[in-house]
Design an enzyme around this catalytic site. Structure first.
Site, PDB file in Angstrom:
ATOM      1  N   HIS A  11       0.869  -1.163  -0.136  1.00  0.00           N
ATOM      2  CA  HIS A  11      -0.056   0.003   0.030  1.00  0.00           C
ATOM      3  C   HIS A  11       1.089   1.219   0.086  1.00  0.00           C
ATOM      4  CE1 HIS A  11       1.251   0.211   4.078  1.00  0.00           C
ATOM      5  NE2 HIS A  11       1.329  -0.382   4.314  1.00  0.00           N
ATOM      6  N   GLU A  88      -2.286  -7.267   7.447  1.00  0.00           N
ATOM      7  CA  GLU A  88      -0.363  -7.695   7.766  1.00  0.00           C
ATOM      8  C   GLU A  88      -1.245  -8.232   9.470  1.00  0.00           C
ATOM      9  OE1 GLU A  88       2.034  -7.031   8.432  1.00  0.00           O
ATOM     10  OE2 GLU A  88       2.582  -4.942   7.734  1.00  0.00           O
TER      11      GLU A  88
END
Length: 215
Positions: A11, A88
């Site tokens: 990202h 994550e």
């Protein structure tokens, strides 16, 4: 043998990335710099330099990854599959803390060692559990999209696990190269769940000045 090909992208930057705060599962949005990085990535993915026909777009369901996917990959015309398995690592009670504090605690033998594969994380994931989740998530995608080209948006820790799996490296091997925001990392998985690295750490789409700030 039919291979599923992945372009795995981190990202764009968040303010917490810049401040070196531990995000984990906390849903931190892109910063203005991160939005610009996603736009630069989108320009590259639209350009003649990226010739791959993309069949599937998937993303972690955390907004920093999903928004990067929306900005950079909407032109492919595919719905973005939100996949919680690509999140994550969860750092539990340590999420939100800055890395310097955590490193000082570790140096004083008061904290946890996040790189110890067996270290339990209160409210979070041990590294070996995180590894198992990420490997399972990609192998599930490889089975569901057998033989197709998959653009996947995720996080630095996820890319680290994919790098280790595709390189046949253990969890305790030191990684010297940084995982930069919006970097592109390529690997494939065959029908027997054998992983093969293709290319790693591609950042040619980012402005040189931005790289100078990061590295």
């Amino acid at each position: 043998m039919s291979m599923t090909h992945f372009w795995l992208i981190r990202h764009g930057e968040t303010q917490w990335n810049a401040n070196k705060r531990l995000q984990g599962w906390l849903d931190i949005p892109l910063s203005p710099i991160g939005t610009k990085q996603a736009e630069q990535l989108g320009d590259y993915l639209r350009s003649p330099s990226f010739e791959t026909p993309v069949d599937v777009v998937v993303s972690s369901d955390l907004s920093r990854a999903f928004e990067t996917a929306r900005i950079a990959a909407s032109h492919f015309g595919h719905p973005i599959e939100a996949n919680q398995g690509l999140r994550e690592r969860s750092y539990g009670i340590y999420q939100g803390q800055d890395w310097s504090t955590l490193n000082n605690m570790l140096a004083d033998s008061q904290g946890v060692n996040f790189r110890d594969p067996q270290q339990d994380i209160e409210g979070g994931e041990a590294l070996h559990s995180f590894h198992s989740r990420i490997v399972a998530a990609f192998e599930d995608l490889a089975q569901r999209y057998r033989g197709r080209n998959v653009l996947a948006f995720s996080h630095g820790g996820v890319i680290d696990i994919a790098w280790r799996k595709a390189s046949e490296l253990s969890l305790d091997v030191k990684r010297n190269d940084p995982i930069l925001n919006t970097s592109i990392n390529q690997f494939s998985i065959d029908a027997n769940n054998v992983w093969k690295m293709t290319d790693w750490g591609q950042v040619e789409h980012l402005e040189t000045s931005a790289l100078d700030d990061i590295i």
